[in-house]
Scaffold this motif. Structure first.
Motif, mmCIF file in Angstrom:
data_model
loop_
_atom_site.group_PDB
_atom_site.id
_atom_site.type_symbol
_atom_site.label_atom_id
_atom_site.label_comp_id
_atom_site.label_asym_id
_atom_site.label_seq_id
_atom_site.Cartn_x
_atom_site.Cartn_y
_atom_site.Cartn_z
ATOM 1 N N ALA A 572 -24.249 42.480 3.076
ATOM 2 C CA ALA A 572 -23.896 43.257 1.892
ATOM 3 C C ALA A 572 -24.748 44.503 1.863
ATOM 4 N N ASN A 573 -24.231 45.519 1.229
ATOM 5 C CA ASN A 573 -24.956 46.760 1.016
ATOM 6 C C ASN A 573 -25.408 46.821 -0.439
ATOM 7 N N HIS A 891 -39.070 42.736 -2.460
ATOM 8 C CA HIS A 891 -39.600 41.374 -2.441
ATOM 9 C C HIS A 891 -39.160 40.590 -3.675
ATOM 10 N N GLY A 892 -39.071 41.248 -4.826
ATOM 11 C CA GLY A 892 -38.586 40.549 -6.024
ATOM 12 C C GLY A 892 -37.134 40.143 -5.894
ATOM 13 N N MET A 893 -36.302 41.004 -5.289
ATOM 14 C CA MET A 893 -34.895 40.657 -5.076
ATOM 15 C C MET A 893 -34.767 39.550 -4.043
ATOM 16 N N ASN A 894 -35.648 39.570 -3.053
ATOM 17 C CA ASN A 894 -35.595 38.545 -2.019
ATOM 18 C C ASN A 894 -35.873 37.155 -2.597
ATOM 19 N N SER A 895 -36.741 37.071 -3.604
ATOM 20 C CA SER A 895 -37.033 35.766 -4.214
ATOM 21 C C SER A 895 -35.803 35.212 -4.920
ATOM 22 N N LEU A 896 -34.926 36.086 -5.419
ATOM 23 C CA LEU A 896 -33.688 35.612 -6.043
ATOM 24 C C LEU A 896 -32.761 34.999 -4.995
ATOM 25 N N LEU A 897 -32.710 35.615 -3.828
ATOM 26 C CA LEU A 897 -31.876 35.051 -2.761
ATOM 27 C C LEU A 897 -32.427 33.706 -2.298
ATOM 28 N N GLN A 898 -33.732 33.571 -2.291
ATOM 29 C CA GLN A 898 -34.328 32.303 -1.893
ATOM 30 C C GLN A 898 -34.045 31.199 -2.902
ATOM 31 N N ASP A 899 -33.769 31.574 -4.148
ATOM 32 C CA ASP A 899 -33.419 30.580 -5.173
ATOM 33 C C ASP A 899 -31.957 30.177 -5.116
ATOM 34 N N GLY A 900 -31.181 30.758 -4.204
ATOM 35 C CA GLY A 900 -29.799 30.327 -4.028
ATOM 36 C C GLY A 900 -28.759 31.357 -4.368
ATOM 37 N N ALA A 901 -29.164 32.547 -4.817
ATOM 38 C CA ALA A 901 -28.169 33.575 -5.134
ATOM 39 C C ALA A 901 -27.625 34.180 -3.840
ATOM 40 N N SER A 902 -26.441 34.774 -3.942
ATOM 41 C CA SER A 902 -25.802 35.360 -2.773
ATOM 42 C C SER A 902 -26.020 36.868 -2.745
ATOM 43 N N PRO A 903 -25.979 37.504 -1.561
ATOM 44 C CA PRO A 903 -26.088 38.963 -1.491
ATOM 45 C C PRO A 903 -24.996 39.662 -2.290
ATOM 46 N N ALA A 904 -23.788 39.054 -2.300
ATOM 47 C CA ALA A 904 -22.700 39.678 -3.058
ATOM 48 C C ALA A 904 -23.027 39.722 -4.552
ATOM 49 N N MET A 905 -23.612 38.651 -5.034
ATOM 50 C CA MET A 905 -24.000 38.643 -6.449
ATOM 51 C C MET A 905 -25.063 39.697 -6.723
ATOM 52 N N LEU A 906 -26.003 39.855 -5.791
ATOM 53 C CA LEU A 906 -27.043 40.864 -5.964
ATOM 54 C C LEU A 906 -26.440 42.257 -5.968
ATOM 55 N N GLN A 910 -24.866 41.081 -10.629
ATOM 56 C CA GLN A 910 -24.739 39.817 -11.337
ATOM 57 C C GLN A 910 -26.077 39.108 -11.505
ATOM 58 N N LEU A 911 -27.100 39.602 -10.836
ATOM 59 C CA LEU A 911 -28.436 39.017 -10.969
ATOM 60 C C LEU A 911 -29.391 39.952 -11.707
ATOM 61 N N ASN A 912 -28.887 41.063 -12.187
ATOM 62 C CA ASN A 912 -29.775 42.038 -12.825
ATOM 63 C C ASN A 912 -30.387 41.511 -14.119
ATOM 64 N N TYR A 913 -29.718 40.562 -14.750
ATOM 65 C CA TYR A 913 -30.270 40.028 -15.992
ATOM 66 C C TYR A 913 -31.595 39.315 -15.738
ATOM 67 N N GLU A 914 -31.838 38.895 -14.492
ATOM 68 C CA GLU A 914 -33.081 38.225 -14.142
ATOM 69 C C GLU A 914 -34.144 39.202 -13.637
ATOM 70 N N MET A 915 -33.770 40.461 -13.430
ATOM 71 C CA MET A 915 -34.680 41.397 -12.774
ATOM 72 C C MET A 915 -35.414 42.281 -13.775
ATOM 73 N N ASP A 916 -35.999 41.671 -14.815
ATOM 74 C CA ASP A 916 -36.897 42.437 -15.649
ATOM 75 C C ASP A 916 -38.259 42.502 -14.968
#
Length: 1421
Positions: A572-573, A891-906, A910-916
């Motif tokens: 994903a880009n 690195h903060g975005m990478n931790s979301l992928l390690q928790d099971g999120a997909s690159p497409a969601m990033l 769709q994961l921005n609500y967690e990126m405060d």
């Protein structure tokens, strides 16, 4: 039926179910049994039927025990209805099933939460009572305060009914399973030990956690090893049970923490009964038993739940069409479709364009549903808004979507219902709660301690149990999830519902706890997830993306929505936005704020340009540094695998214009917040994060808009303290030190340097403000001046101080920005300005020890630029601040992928609500600015720690203020090239002291001597003439105490003479306080005594008068003792210090109390109380009718003088100069001597005047003039001689009478030879107290008896005939008679006893030389 059978029936109802039937109800029941032929097949059938009726009655009437005819008839009819509607659904045709579904639609009730009544648990009645509080959006303070108390009461009563926490009865006192909960306030009297507490997790102080209950709170310690805990997410505002140790530090060391034990819905209902109003349903028309039967019979009924129904996404609309097509071909059409927001993939913005677009979305949905008549005529469509839908805001509960958007929905879909969020749905007997919130991420992010994943690895279990055990949908602080206080009860989950729908962006899941189903339908917009619920058997079924319908065959794949997608690695880009001053770089193409030029190539600026330091070159170098960071991330396969990062550039200052660089204003907040930020949020939705190079004022606008759009924003340039406000900027963090201010403060404190003063200036300070500031800097003798502001502010301040002569070898200027104005400094300030710059120090977060990645990153940037750069280039241009921004974000975005999120969601936000900012606080990134690079609780970088305090980097600016010259060693460079820093502390100025030889010192000594002499002389006179009537009018002990107080206060003024010390400062305050007490208490006590004597409604006995005098003096001594105690406590606790002040000519010192203690407040309060006591004495004295005792005017003047004097002292002490203390001492002396003169010296003056008059009187009265006639002289001597006059004073003698009395005071009244006596009857005066004496002169030829009171005297002559003395009982009468009765001169004396009267009579007779007859024969004459 027989009578015996009927009695058995009644026993079933009374003994088994506790029901008592009224006569008419019993008659109806008997008739019903006979008509139904119940009991014909045995008693078991009858008992079963009666039990069913009893249960239905209790459920329909909330546990009532008295059965009335009307209620019983209603219950029986409901049961008959339910039995009559039985039918075999499986044998019916599709048409009948559809008809049956439409009939059951009437059993589905959607509840408006804003109309649900509030029921509070009453700890007194132990029941839920309907509250009378008004339901309004703006709740009062009392309602808001009661929110947490209401939750606490519900949880506590639930715990105390648990068998493990219920206090045992006397018989079961040895129950080992009983756990006693200790209230927190009880710990204050307990010894350290192990206790069990119940309370709410909260934070009373930054960085500490506390537990609070209704009575008190206590600090918690979690640092004693691992804390055992139950399953759950522990956040602030959660109520928990904590077991641990109460320590000597008054803290509680936590050993174990757990959620409150829960209870099932049936346990709650068995305790309180069923009350449908708590859930919000009107009175049930059917019994619960009947409703449950209806649920079981309607096995085909189902309800569909889907969340994130993005109507603006064509793919979602296609999925909806597929879904409706499949269901329309089947007989089992769902009873309801619960469509949960958000209804658009991007948040609703309150503008005209979004309004029409959002309205069109629902039009499209209405048209789509209307294509399937079988569905829209049968099913209900329930719309629940999400956090991004209009009119919702961030408060819960959220109101329904406004009808203005749903006009076509209302028109085309008769079964459409728009409800609130959360929503409550009642179907038959089942209660369903729907809540759309990203609850999982919020609660997990705000946990104060991580969940125990070893005990329970699934986060869904932690979340579900937390919500259920807390009995609340949002057990979080208000700052995390704001709530409407008046409607907080609508978020409660008590009693537990049958189904809780927690619609979230998290994985789809379903779980069950304590008989309650909890599920998340997943994201329909992202993966096509939804769930169906079958009320008849309580089964949930999850569906994902592919749904197959055909030939009435319904096939589901039962796949989890997110797990398979996240398991598949996909490329994903993602895009990171770069905000900078691109308006300074020419030849860049733009679309709005977006830079359409593909890239900024290397070589645009040379290395010489970086030395010049223009803003355009700075923009370029930062851009290249960010490019180097992005390329490094894209090369690293371990960081964001399968993802490629792109850059989009945005200008926060518009487009390039000729001459803009020369007139660059730096701050462009208007364009940035209105155009650029909205471009990023709305037009370029591929941008999922932003790195900004903006000034602080511009960043505030941008960061606010981006935080609303949930776009993480990292800055390497904005340093304003305001940006640390995480309520306003929750998605903002920064890699630059926080405004310099806190870091500078910590550094100075680390080196034991105190900050004298802080000044806040506007960016455009006037010359008058600079004049005032220069005077203040001189006044406080500042040596090191720290400037916090942008470059223009710093330059303006340096120039202003230079023009006022404060740029010299005595001052060092430090700033977080260089004094480098954005415009031409020579044109602004002139050539002289450059002489002010030498010696200026920039305080910056340079790191003394480079991290392991520093030089590798510097090589990457140099390679990208095409030439080598130095460490100074990196540090001065903040390149690594922006470099580390990009790396930290990755690195903060990478931790979301390690928790099971997909690159497409990033990539799809769709994961921005967690990126405060919390997502990036501690990512483990080994950065250039820190290893690891961490951020504090406000999103500010932590770089000032450890050895970094030892680092000092000095450089010299050139004459133009453009180039730095580095020194190989850290050599201090101060004013004019000096290497010697200014001397620490203030300059050596002549110190002004009130020495004994100074004018002020001599004046104070003279005043002190004069005051002591006056008070001492007055005390001596008072003692010598204490028996004189003028002195006796004011009690001598009180007057002597006044004199002592005057002496103490005057002596206290010695503390102003000579050098001031902390001890002398304390003693002079203490002496003034003691002196004022000795001055005020006698006046108050004397007035109280006189008032008590004068207010008596009868003549007081001597013993009573003595008692009043004793009480007043004892009270005087007691108050003085209190004052002494307070003063000694104050002197023991006070922290008095001597503070030095400087003027341009000299220095002086003043006493300052460092910090006010409790005894300080007590001392000041006691002085005020004494002053109020004097005021009350003045009022009290005014009620005394006798003018000679009325001193209200004098006391009022005393109060006024003391009050006015205190005000003058306060005013003068505020205007500090070298003579302030002298003026204060003079004012204090003047005040005390003025009051002393009014109270004491006026008495002495009256004494002196009276003695002068008496002397003159005696001189005239003692001259006996012997006159001889001429004839007598001639006859005696035989010669004529002149008449001679010989003045003679012969043998004056007197005796004071009534010596047997202790006070020698008698009560008497007199009558004068005057016919005008308006104040008495027949000429008698009022009764008075005084002394009695007898006088004689000239060898007893003239004798008189004197009656002397405080204000007057009266005499009765006894040397001539016509006088008499008479005793009758305890009265003695003296009278000198004349021919006219009204001209009699008389006196009457009253004694306490007959014996005292007899003693007086004998004293008078003995003094006069008379002989009285025997007492038996004189008849009292």
């Amino acid at each position: 039926m027989s009578t015996l059978q009927f009695k058995k029936s009644l026993q079933i109802l009374s003994k088994k179910h506790g029901l008592s039937l009224r006569a008419d109800a019993a008659k109806y029941l008997k008739q019903l049994i006979e008509e139904s032929d119940l009991g014909a097949d045995g008693d078991a059938e009858l008992a079963s039927a009666l039990s069913a009726i009893a249960v239905a009655y209790q459920q329909a009437n909330s546990g009532a025990c008295i059965v009335t005819l009307d209620e019983l008839t209603h219950v029986v009819e409901s049961l008959r209805d339910s039995f009559s509607r039985r039918e075999d659904v499986n044998e019916n045709s599709a048409a009948n099933i559809l008809k049956r579904t439409r009939e059951m639609a009437a059993m589905l009730v959607v509840i408006d939460l804003f109309k649900v009544h509030k029921f509070d648990y009453s700890t007194v009645e132990r029941a839920f009572i309907r509250s009378n509080e008004p339901l309004q959006l703006h709740a009062s303070a009392s309602i808001q305060a009661n929110i947490l108390r209401g939750r606490f009461d519900i949880i506590k009563q639930r715990i105390l009914r648990n068998e493990h926490f219920r206090p045992p009865s006397f018989a079961a006192a040895s129950n080992v399973d009983y756990y006693e909960i200790t209230p927190i306030k009880n710990l204050s009297g307990c010894k350290p030990g192990s206790y069990l507490l119940l309370g709410m997790l909260t934070q009373m102080e930054e960085g500490k956690h506390h537990l609070e209950d209704v009575g008190s709170f206590i600090e918690l310690e979690f640092n004693h090893g691992a804390v055992a805990r139950t399953v759950g997410l522990f956040t602030h505002n959660c109520f928990v049970l904590i077991e641990g140790e109460y320590t000597d530090r008054k803290t509680f060391a936590v050993n174990m923490m757990g959620m409150p034990p829960n209870e099932t819905r049936q346990q709650t209902l068995s305790t309180f009964g069923y009350n449908p109003n708590i859930f919000g349903v009107p009175r049930e028309t059917n019994s619960v038993v009947a409703l449950e039967k209806m649920e079981k019979e309607a096995a085909h009924i189902s309800i569909v739940f889907m969340s994130d129904v993005w109507l603006d996404d064509p793919k979602v609309m296609a999925k909806l069409r597929l879904l409706f097509e499949g269901y329309s071909e089947r007989a089992f059409i769902p009873l309801a479709f619960v469509l949960i927001g958000n209804f658009a993939s991007k948040p609703y913005i309150y503008n005209g364009a979004d309004y029409q677009e959002y309205k069109d979305l629902f039009k499209s949905l209405a048209d789509l549903i209307h294509e399937f008549p079988a569905i829209y005529k049968t099913s209900r469509f329930i719309f629940v808004p999400g956090p991004g839908d209009p009119w919702a805001g961030n408060m819960i509960p959220r109101p329904p979507i406004p009808d203005v958007f749903l006009q076509r929905i209302r028109a085309k879909i008769p079964g459409a219902v728009v409800t609130s969020n959360p929503a409550r749905i009642k179907y038959c007997s089942q209660e369903i709660v729907v809540f759309r919130e990203d609850l999982m991420s919020k609660m997990r992010r705000n946990c104060i301690i991580p969940p125990d994943e070893e005990q329970e690895p699934e986060l869904k279990e932690h979340l579900a149990r937390t919500i259920i055990q807390q009995s609340h949908l949002s057990p979080m602080p208000l700052e995390v999830q704001p709530r409407l206080a008046s409607f907080d009860h609508t978020l409660r989950l008590y009693p537990l519902p049958h189904l809780i729908v927690l619609a979230d962006k998290y994985d789809s899941y379903q779980t069950e706890y304590e008989g309650t189903l909890c599920m998340n339908p997943g994201s329909f917009g992202n993966q096509g997830c939804f769930m169906t619920y079958s009320p008849s058997d309580g089964e949930l079924e999850s569906f994902w993306n592919r749904i197959h319908f055909g030939n009435n065959t319904y096939v589901s794949e039962n796949l989890r929505c997110k797990s398979e997608m996240s398991a598949k690695a996909s490329t994903a880009n993602i895009t990171i936005g770069l905000i900078s001053w691109y308006c300074l770089i020419p030849n860049l193409e733009m679309d709005g704020s977006y830079i359409t030029t593909p890239n900024i190539s290397a070589g645009l600026f040379s290395y010489a340009d970086i030395q010049i330091g223009g803003f355009d070159a700075w923009t370029y170098f930062v851009d290249v540094g960010i490019q180097a960071a992005v390329e490094s991330i894209n090369r690293d396969e371990s960081l964001l695998p399968g993802i490629h990062i792109n850059i989009k550039r945005f200008s926060d200052c518009g487009s390039w214009k000729p001459g803009l660089l020369d007139a660059w204003p730096i701050s462009t907040g208007g364009f940035a917040s209105t155009v650029m930020a909205h471009d990023i949020v709305d037009k370029h939705q591929d941008v999922i994060g932003v790195v900004g190079m903006e000034t602080s004022s511009t960043t505030r606008g941008s960061a606010s808009v981006l935080s609303i759009g949930q776009i993480p924003y990292c800055s390497g340039a904005a340093a304003s303290p305001r940006l640390s406000n995480k309520i306003k900027f929750p998605y903002f963090w920064r890699t630059i030190s926080h405004a310099g201010y806190l870091d500078i403060l910590h550094t100075l404190q680390h080196h034991s340097i105190s900050i004298q003063e802080q000044f806040s200036l506007s960016k455009t300070a006037t010359a008058g403000i600079h004049d005032h500031l220069a005077l203040a800097l001189n006044k406080i003798s500042a040596r090191y001046i720290i400037i916090l502001g942008d470059i223009d502010f710093t330059a303006e301040f340096i120039n202003a101080m230079g023009e006022r002569g404060l740029i010299d070898k005595f001052h060092v200027y430090i700033g977080d920005n260089v004094p480098w104005p954005s415009q031409n400094a020579k044109l602004l300030y002139g050539e002289k300005y450059f002489s002010y710059l030498k010696g200026f120090i920039q305080f910056s977060g340079f790191i003394s020890e480079r991290t392991k990645n520093y030089y590798r990153s510097m090589a990457e940037v140099s390679e990208k630029l095409g030439y080598n750069i130095t460490e100074l280039d990196i540090d001065y241009n903040n390149i690594f601040q922006f470099y580390d921004c990009v790396k930290t974000m990755a690195h903060g975005m990478n931790s979301l992928l390690q928790d099971g999120a997909s690159p497409a969601m990033l990539a799809a936000r769709q994961l921005n609500y967690e990126m405060d900012y919390k997502q990036f606080r501690n990512t483990g990134y080994s950065g250039n600015l820190g290893d690891p690079l961490t951020f504090d609780e406000k999103g500010d970088i932590r770089i000032y720690s450890g050895d970094e305090y030892k680092n000092v980097i000095f450089a010299e600016l050139d004459a133009g203020g453009l180039e730095f010259t580095m020194y190989n060693e850290s050599v201090p460079i101060f004013f004019d090239g000096g290497t010697i820093p200014p001397r620490e502390g203030p300059p050596m100025l002549p110190h002004y002291v009130y020495a004994y030889g100074s004018l002020e010192g001599i004046c104070l000594i003279v005043l002190i001597i004069l005051g002591v002499a006056t008070a001492s002389f007055s005390a001596v006179v008072l003692c010598l003439f204490r028996t004189h009537r003028t002195i006796r009018s004011s009690p001598v002990p009180e007057m002597l105490t006044l004199s002592a107080g005057c002496i103490v206060i005057v002596v206290a003024l010695l503390g102003y003479v000579g050098p001031s010390t902390a001890k002398s400062c304390s003693l002079r305050v203490l002496f003034i306080f003691f002196g004022f007490t000795l001055f005020a208490t006698p006046l108050i006590a004397k007035t109280a005594k006189i008032w008590a004597l004068a207010a008596a409604d009868r003549r007081l006995k001597e013993t009573e008068a003595r008692r009043i005098a004793f009480v007043s003096r004892a009270a005087n001594c007691f108050v003085a003792a209190i004052a002494m105690t307070i003063g000694l406590c104050w002197i023991a606790q006070v922290q008095m210090s001597v503070r030095s002040f400087d003027t341009p000519e000299l220095g002086y010192a003043r006493c300052v109390e460092s910090s006010a203690s409790a005894s300080s407040y007590a001392l000041y309060a006691f002085a005020v109380i004494l002053l109020l006591g004097l005021c009350a004495s003045s009022i009290l004295s005014g009620t005394i009718k006798a003018a000679e005792y009325n001193e209200s005017t004098m006391l009022g003047l005393v109060v006024y003088i003391f009050s006015f004097g205190a005000y003058l002292v306060k005013i003068i002490s505020g205007s500090s100069n070298e003579r302030t203390d002298f003026f204060m001492a003079v004012i204090i002396w003047t005040i005390i001597m003025t009051v002393f003169s009014m109270v004491v010296l006026t008495r002495l003056y009256a004494l002196f005047s009276e003695r002068q008059s008496t002397a003159r009187f005696l001189m005239h009265a003692s001259h006996a003039v012997k006159v001889m006639t001429t004839a007598e002289a001639s006859s005696r001597k035989g010669a004529t001689k002149p008449i001679s006059v010989t003045p003679v004073v012969r043998d004056y003698n007197f005796k004071e009478l009534c010596s047997q009395l202790e006070s020698r005071l008698v009560t008497f009244r007199t009558r004068t030879p005057s016919k005008l006596c308006p104040s008495s009857w027949w000429g008698w005066s009022a009764w008075a107290q005084g002394r009695l004496s007898v006088h004689e002169i000239d060898k007893g030829r003239r004798k008189w008896i004197e009656f002397e009171s405080v204000d007057s005297s009266h005499s009765v002559g006894v040397s001539e005939t016509g006088w008499s003395v008479t005793r009758h009982a305890s009265f003695v009468y003296f009278a000198r008679t004349s021919r006219h009765f009204m001209q009699q001169n008389c006196a009457e004396i009253e004694f306490g006893t007959d014996e005292d009267a007899e003693v007086l009579l004998l004293e008078v007779v003995a003094f006069l030389g008379l002989t009285l007859p025997d007492p038996k024969n004189r008849d009292n004459k």
